[in-house]
Design an enzyme around this catalytic site. Sequence first.
Site, PDB file in Angstrom:
ATOM      1  N   LYS A  14       0.846  -1.214   0.000  1.00  0.00           N
ATOM      2  CA  LYS A  14       0.000   0.000   0.000  1.00  0.00           C
ATOM      3  C   LYS A  14       0.874   1.255   0.000  1.00  0.00           C
ATOM      4  O   LYS A  14       0.615   2.192  -0.726  1.00  0.00           O
ATOM      5  CB  LYS A  14      -0.886   0.075   1.256  1.00  0.00           C
ATOM      6  CG  LYS A  14      -1.861  -1.056   1.446  1.00  0.00           C
ATOM      7  CD  LYS A  14      -2.768  -0.807   2.651  1.00  0.00           C
ATOM      8  CE  LYS A  14      -2.118  -0.805   3.996  1.00  0.00           C
ATOM      9  NZ  LYS A  14      -1.625  -1.906   4.689  1.00  0.00           N
ATOM     10  N   ARG A  87      -9.719  -0.520   8.713  1.00  0.00           N
ATOM     11  CA  ARG A  87      -9.212  -1.858   9.002  1.00  0.00           C
ATOM     12  C   ARG A  87     -10.255  -2.714   9.707  1.00  0.00           C
ATOM     13  O   ARG A  87     -10.001  -3.884   9.960  1.00  0.00           O
ATOM     14  CB  ARG A  87      -7.987  -1.748   9.896  1.00  0.00           C
ATOM     15  CG  ARG A  87      -6.676  -1.666   9.119  1.00  0.00           C
ATOM     16  CD  ARG A  87      -5.560  -1.667  10.145  1.00  0.00           C
ATOM     17  NE  ARG A  87      -4.312  -2.111   9.624  1.00  0.00           N
ATOM     18  CZ  ARG A  87      -3.338  -1.313   9.211  1.00  0.00           C
ATOM     19  NH1 ARG A  87      -3.518  -0.032   9.169  1.00  0.00           N
ATOM     20  NH2 ARG A  87      -2.183  -1.813   8.820  1.00  0.00           N
ATOM     21  N   ARG A 126      11.545  -5.174   4.891  1.00  0.00           N
ATOM     22  CA  ARG A 126      11.258  -3.745   4.682  1.00  0.00           C
ATOM     23  C   ARG A 126      12.219  -2.840   5.445  1.00  0.00           C
ATOM     24  O   ARG A 126      12.521  -3.067   6.610  1.00  0.00           O
ATOM     25  CB  ARG A 126       9.821  -3.462   5.122  1.00  0.00           C
ATOM     26  CG  ARG A 126       9.440  -1.992   5.068  1.00  0.00           C
ATOM     27  CD  ARG A 126       7.961  -1.756   5.012  1.00  0.00           C
ATOM     28  NE  ARG A 126       7.203  -2.435   6.042  1.00  0.00           N
ATOM     29  CZ  ARG A 126       5.879  -2.550   6.013  1.00  0.00           C
ATOM     30  NH1 ARG A 126       5.196  -2.046   4.998  1.00  0.00           N
ATOM     31  NH2 ARG A 126       5.238  -3.167   6.984  1.00  0.00           N
ATOM     32  N   ARG A 161      10.939  -1.101  10.835  1.00  0.00           N
ATOM     33  CA  ARG A 161       9.850  -0.747  11.744  1.00  0.00           C
ATOM     34  C   ARG A 161       9.820  -1.714  12.919  1.00  0.00           C
ATOM     35  O   ARG A 161      10.109  -2.895  12.760  1.00  0.00           O
ATOM     36  CB  ARG A 161       8.517  -0.820  10.997  1.00  0.00           C
ATOM     37  CG  ARG A 161       8.255   0.403  10.165  1.00  0.00           C
ATOM     38  CD  ARG A 161       7.077   0.250   9.251  1.00  0.00           C
ATOM     39  NE  ARG A 161       5.940  -0.454   9.818  1.00  0.00           N
ATOM     40  CZ  ARG A 161       4.765  -0.567   9.208  1.00  0.00           C
ATOM     41  NH1 ARG A 161       4.594  -0.017   8.017  1.00  0.00           N
ATOM     42  NH2 ARG A 161       3.776  -1.211   9.761  1.00  0.00           N
ATOM     43  N   ARG A 172      -0.562  -9.201  13.179  1.00  0.00           N
ATOM     44  CA  ARG A 172      -1.203  -8.231  12.275  1.00  0.00           C
ATOM     45  C   ARG A 172      -1.967  -8.958  11.173  1.00  0.00           C
ATOM     46  O   ARG A 172      -3.069  -8.554  10.787  1.00  0.00           O
ATOM     47  CB  ARG A 172      -0.144  -7.290  11.673  1.00  0.00           C
ATOM     48  CG  ARG A 172       0.306  -6.224  12.656  1.00  0.00           C
ATOM     49  CD  ARG A 172       1.736  -5.766  12.397  1.00  0.00           C
ATOM     50  NE  ARG A 172       1.905  -5.095  11.136  1.00  0.00           N
ATOM     51  CZ  ARG A 172       3.038  -5.113  10.418  1.00  0.00           C
ATOM     52  NH1 ARG A 172       4.096  -5.782  10.845  1.00  0.00           N
ATOM     53  NH2 ARG A 172       3.116  -4.465   9.290  1.00  0.00           N
TER      54      ARG A 172
HETATM   55  P1  AMP Z   1       0.566   0.269   8.863  1.00  0.00           P
HETATM   56  O1  AMP Z   1       1.686   1.243   8.752  1.00  0.00           O
HETATM   57  O2  AMP Z   1      -0.621   0.624   8.009  1.00  0.00           O
HETATM   58  O3  AMP Z   1       1.026  -1.164   8.661  1.00  0.00           O
HETATM   59  O4  AMP Z   1       0.032   0.349  10.378  1.00  0.00           O
HETATM   60  C1  AMP Z   1       0.893   0.047  11.458  1.00  0.00           C
HETATM   61  C2  AMP Z   1       0.097  -0.181  12.723  1.00  0.00           C
HETATM   62  O5  AMP Z   1      -0.638   1.005  13.069  1.00  0.00           O
HETATM   63  C3  AMP Z   1      -0.968  -1.280  12.670  1.00  0.00           C
HETATM   64  O6  AMP Z   1      -0.428  -2.575  12.856  1.00  0.00           O
HETATM   65  C4  AMP Z   1      -1.872  -0.854  13.833  1.00  0.00           C
HETATM   66  O7  AMP Z   1      -1.271  -1.136  15.083  1.00  0.00           O
HETATM   67  C5  AMP Z   1      -1.887   0.675  13.687  1.00  0.00           C
HETATM   68  N1  AMP Z   1      -2.966   1.122  12.792  1.00  0.00           N
HETATM   69  C6  AMP Z   1      -2.816   1.818  11.614  1.00  0.00           C
HETATM   70  N2  AMP Z   1      -4.001   2.059  11.054  1.00  0.00           N
HETATM   71  C7  AMP Z   1      -4.933   1.516  11.873  1.00  0.00           C
HETATM   72  C8  AMP Z   1      -6.360   1.408  11.826  1.00  0.00           C
HETATM   73  N3  AMP Z   1      -7.056   1.926  10.796  1.00  0.00           N
HETATM   74  N4  AMP Z   1      -6.985   0.763  12.837  1.00  0.00           N
HETATM   75  C9  AMP Z   1      -6.297   0.231  13.863  1.00  0.00           C
HETATM   76  N5  AMP Z   1      -4.966   0.284  13.977  1.00  0.00           N
HETATM   77  C10 AMP Z   1      -4.271   0.923  12.994  1.00  0.00           C
END
Ligand code: AMP
Length: 216
Positions: A14, A87, A126, A161, A172
């Site tokens: 993404k 999500r 990553r 990360r 996740r």
């Molecule tokens: P990402 O960078 O999109 O992989 O998001 C990293 C982490 O941020 C996720 O594993 C969640 O802990 C948190 N997070 C990001 N977006 C959301 C969301 N829409 N709902 C809940 N947690 C989120």
Amino acid sequence: MKNVIFIAPPAAGKGTQSQKLHEKYKYIHISTGDILRKAIKDKTQLGLQVKEIMSQGHFVSDDIMIALIKDTLTDINKPFILDGFPRTISQAKALTQIFNDLNIKDYCVIYLDVKEDIAMKRSLGRLVCPECNKTYNKYFSNLKPKVPNICDKCNSELISRSDDNEKSFKKRFENYLNEISSIIEYYKSLNILKEINAEKSDEEIFCDIIKELNEG
Ligand code: AMP
């Protein structure tokens, strides 16, 4: 251009596709993960609240996320990409309400479909630039930085990360599987879902996305 909402498993690409859309079409890239990571880095109240939750691969609560996205979208007046939201099905329904309230009508939902083993390889390899957020991958030759561990764009040292480890990735992915089918059904019922096979190269995926955006 119409607004884009990406739904996908963790590490499906993404962020990479959002970067490409931003570079080519000047989309505003709204990544909820990036917003939360910045809050953690800046040690804001939100950051302190979510730090532990995120590093373990859990979801941040719907209430926090919906309020965050509502605030962010209120100030936007250019085409945007939502990367990482919704999500959960509650977030998806809340987003429809926010779009109605803000009179945002022109959008499509792009589902990047990728299997767990490929997503895990992308996650564990990553590397991210902490300054400009550009992402790389040490396991894919076309995604490696020119100089190992250094950002091509701004010369900063790349980092991994904290949630890109096997245990957190699995959590996740499990969270994703628990929610994705109801989100997909919801967007299918609204007739705005576009599905893309995200196991191809970045360039091929990008072409497929552009095709979908142009098809209306
Ligand atoms: P990402 O960078 O999109 O992989 O998001 C990293 C982490 O941020 C996720 O594993 C969640 O802990 C948190 N997070 C990001 N977006 C959301 C969301 N829409 N709902 C809940 N947690 C989120």
